[in-house]
Design an enzyme around this catalytic site. Sequence first.
Site, PDB file in Angstrom:
ATOM      1  N   CYS A 111       0.821  -1.208   0.000  1.00 46.94           N
ATOM      2  CA  CYS A 111       0.000   0.000   0.000  1.00 46.94           C
ATOM      3  C   CYS A 111       0.854   1.256   0.000  1.00 46.94           C
ATOM      4  CB  CYS A 111      -0.927  -0.021   1.206  1.00 46.94           C
ATOM      5  SG  CYS A 111      -1.923   1.457   1.319  1.00 46.94           S
ATOM      6  N   CYS A 141      -0.550   4.143   2.074  1.00 45.47           N
ATOM      7  CA  CYS A 141      -0.426   4.024   3.525  1.00 45.47           C
ATOM      8  C   CYS A 141       1.013   4.276   3.955  1.00 45.47           C
ATOM      9  CB  CYS A 141      -0.803   2.629   4.009  1.00 45.47           C
ATOM     10  SG  CYS A 141      -2.181   1.890   3.168  1.00 45.47           S
ATOM     11  N   ASP A 142       1.976   3.771   3.195  1.00 48.52           N
ATOM     12  CA  ASP A 142       3.347   3.696   3.698  1.00 48.52           C
ATOM     13  C   ASP A 142       4.347   4.582   2.967  1.00 48.52           C
ATOM     14  OD1 ASP A 142       2.404   1.786   5.449  1.00 48.52           O
ATOM     15  OD2 ASP A 142       2.763   0.152   4.046  1.00 48.52           O
TER      16      ASP A 142
END
Length: 307
Positions: free
Chosen positions: A131, A134-135
């Site tokens: 992701c 997200c990261d």
Amino acid sequence: MRNVIIVGSGPAGYTAGVYTARANLQPLLFAGPEPGGQLTTTTDVENFPGFSDGIMGPELMEQMRKQAKRFGAEIVFDTVEKVDFSDGKLRVWVNGEEFQSKTVIVSSGASAKLIGLESEKKLMGRGVSTCATCDGYFFRGQELIIVGGGDSALEEANFLTRFATKVTVVHRRDSLRASKIMQERAFKNDKIEFAWDSVIKEIHDVEEGRVTGATLENVKTGELTEKSVGGVFVAIGHKPNTDIFVNQLDMDDVGYLITRERTMTNVPGVFAAGDVTDHYYRQAITAAGMGCQAAIDAERYLESLEG
Ligand code: NAP
């Protein structure tokens, strides 16, 4: 006994929630392990009609959740762990508790596929990610790898260049699967490079407990190359979330639910919508459309039960 249980909270699930709630069916929706679904792991959604300037994926899903709730959908942030549709009843278990319903709408979506390396598993969350949204933020100033040749890989590669100094797209063939517009964007981005005909043979360094690099293999020549990177993002497609429906609902070889007429599955009263049954379109808008169809199908099925 509920009228409608909805399994999953992506665009299909929440849209089914909006429609069944507005039909006064008091739906009970179990959000599942990834509330909001895959769109919560994307950034800008530019192709969902109605948002001329685009909208962030998580924001779109939050709006859908609120919309379903506003009309009375009961949304529970838990995961369905087991179902039994075998004896004419539709039974669903959550945290060991049994729920019965006259209809079930399955909209449990799909999840990210992994390459299958032991080092990938061990370093997941320690530099390996599925992701970028997200990261990506954690990789400011680093060089990164993204695996895959589809729209997801290129979209995430573009996104990651906001943080990374360089992103190498590792693709197993010499041409991309991604749409032309995504290809053009990626080719124009001077922070993106391509390693064609290449796969990841190993991710380092498990002993250190963080990603320090990867060994790439050229599948045509067998040549091995060491690459020093701080992160490896995997974007090689998805697998439908249908494990709990094995031996309950008809599915294809890969596990996508098979619908017979419209959104109906092989079990009367059970409907399927979104990526869990659609490996072809796989768009938020088509999933939402199918959620609407499943809701209307469920509503008409309930009417037919009443005679
Ligand atoms: P995808 O289109 O299935 O692409 C998966 C990519 O990963 C392919 O290039 C595939 O290689 C590669 N791959 C698969 N298994 C692999 C393995 N074991 N090792 C190495 N590489 C592997 O998946 P996606 O990119 O996630 O896209 C899914 C759908 O969502 C598509 O319909 C796409 O158009 C859509 N989507 C749209 C947008 C957008 O419009 N903004 C953004 C994201 C996704 P091969 O090409 O060799 O098969």
